[in-house]
Design a protein around this motif. Sequence first.
Motif, mmCIF file in Angstrom:
data_model
loop_
_atom_site.group_PDB
_atom_site.id
_atom_site.type_symbol
_atom_site.label_atom_id
_atom_site.label_comp_id
_atom_site.label_asym_id
_atom_site.label_seq_id
_atom_site.Cartn_x
_atom_site.Cartn_y
_atom_site.Cartn_z
ATOM 1 N N LEU A 68 0.222 55.349 65.456
ATOM 2 C CA LEU A 68 0.265 56.235 64.304
ATOM 3 C C LEU A 68 1.267 55.679 63.302
ATOM 4 C CD1 LEU A 68 -0.370 58.986 62.904
ATOM 5 C CD2 LEU A 68 1.518 59.931 64.246
ATOM 6 N N PHE A 69 0.791 55.285 62.135
ATOM 7 C CA PHE A 69 1.648 54.883 61.026
ATOM 8 C C PHE A 69 1.731 56.083 60.094
ATOM 9 C CE2 PHE A 69 0.063 51.033 62.788
ATOM 10 C CZ PHE A 69 1.004 50.052 62.529
ATOM 11 N N TYR A 70 2.902 56.392 59.566
ATOM 12 C CA TYR A 70 3.038 57.580 58.744
ATOM 13 C C TYR A 70 4.274 57.504 57.863
ATOM 14 C CZ TYR A 70 6.332 58.873 62.436
ATOM 15 O OH TYR A 70 7.373 58.887 63.320
ATOM 16 N N GLU A 71 4.298 58.389 56.877
ATOM 17 C CA GLU A 71 5.472 58.564 56.023
ATOM 18 C C GLU A 71 6.387 59.574 56.697
ATOM 19 O OE1 GLU A 71 6.643 60.522 51.682
ATOM 20 O OE2 GLU A 71 4.586 60.629 52.423
ATOM 21 N N ALA A 72 7.654 59.220 56.828
ATOM 22 C CA ALA A 72 8.664 60.142 57.343
ATOM 23 C C ALA A 72 9.660 60.381 56.216
ATOM 24 C CB ALA A 72 9.367 59.549 58.556
ATOM 25 N N VAL A 73 9.942 61.640 55.942
ATOM 26 C CA VAL A 73 10.822 61.987 54.830
ATOM 27 C C VAL A 73 12.084 62.648 55.363
ATOM 28 C CG1 VAL A 73 11.057 63.337 52.722
ATOM 29 C CG2 VAL A 73 8.907 62.191 53.223
ATOM 30 N N ASP A 74 13.211 62.148 54.890
ATOM 31 C CA ASP A 74 14.516 62.710 55.216
ATOM 32 C C ASP A 74 15.143 63.103 53.885
ATOM 33 O OD1 ASP A 74 16.982 63.400 56.173
ATOM 34 O OD2 ASP A 74 17.535 61.397 56.821
ATOM 35 N N GLY A 75 15.155 64.384 53.579
ATOM 36 C CA GLY A 75 15.590 64.841 52.255
ATOM 37 C C GLY A 75 14.521 64.483 51.240
ATOM 38 N N ASN A 76 14.817 63.592 50.329
ATOM 39 C CA ASN A 76 13.828 63.137 49.355
ATOM 40 C C ASN A 76 13.469 61.675 49.537
ATOM 41 O OD1 ASN A 76 13.538 65.567 47.983
ATOM 42 N ND2 ASN A 76 15.386 65.183 46.789
ATOM 43 N N HIS A 77 13.903 61.044 50.619
ATOM 44 C CA HIS A 77 13.693 59.616 50.829
ATOM 45 C C HIS A 77 12.556 59.390 51.825
ATOM 46 C CE1 HIS A 77 14.577 55.382 51.133
ATOM 47 N NE2 HIS A 77 14.610 55.505 52.456
#
Length: 161
Positions: free
Chosen positions: A62-71
């Motif tokens: 699984l490739f995905y976007e991970a967001v921490d705050g706004n990054h």
Amino acid sequence: MSSSLYSKLFLTSYYFTIAIRKKPQKGIIESRRFKAEYVMPATRANWCADPMLIDYESKTYLFYEAVDGNHGRIEVAEINEDCTVGEPTVLLSGECHYSYPFVFSHDGEYYMIPESSAANEVRLYKAHTSWPRNQASSIYWHRHNRRTALPAFYHQHTPRT
């Protein structure tokens, strides 16, 4: 826009996450209600989105976007037999906000084009031999105007934009 409308639209308790379900043995999913076998943990400040599944050497990644705050960063994790997700590895982070990891193979090699418009570039990454846990430096960059969409396609053995 009024502050109350803005709050209702953007300051809700809702956030994105990724739900995983096993593929049926045959046929299509008959139920109109999606029942996930696993939902990736997420909060309003730390969430994930834009999943891309790749089968490689009898495993599913699984490739995905991970967001921490706004990054936003790009991560990869193996999907286990019980549909849970293994320990994630960060593939791209830092230079800009990365999202939507478009992963594909061509002639036995794997590539990824993440959305990276904040850098004002389209970046193509070629996988290392330790793929999918590690990505190479970008091998093809194209600077573009942020107001234009730039689709990539393959034509007669040459990447074109």
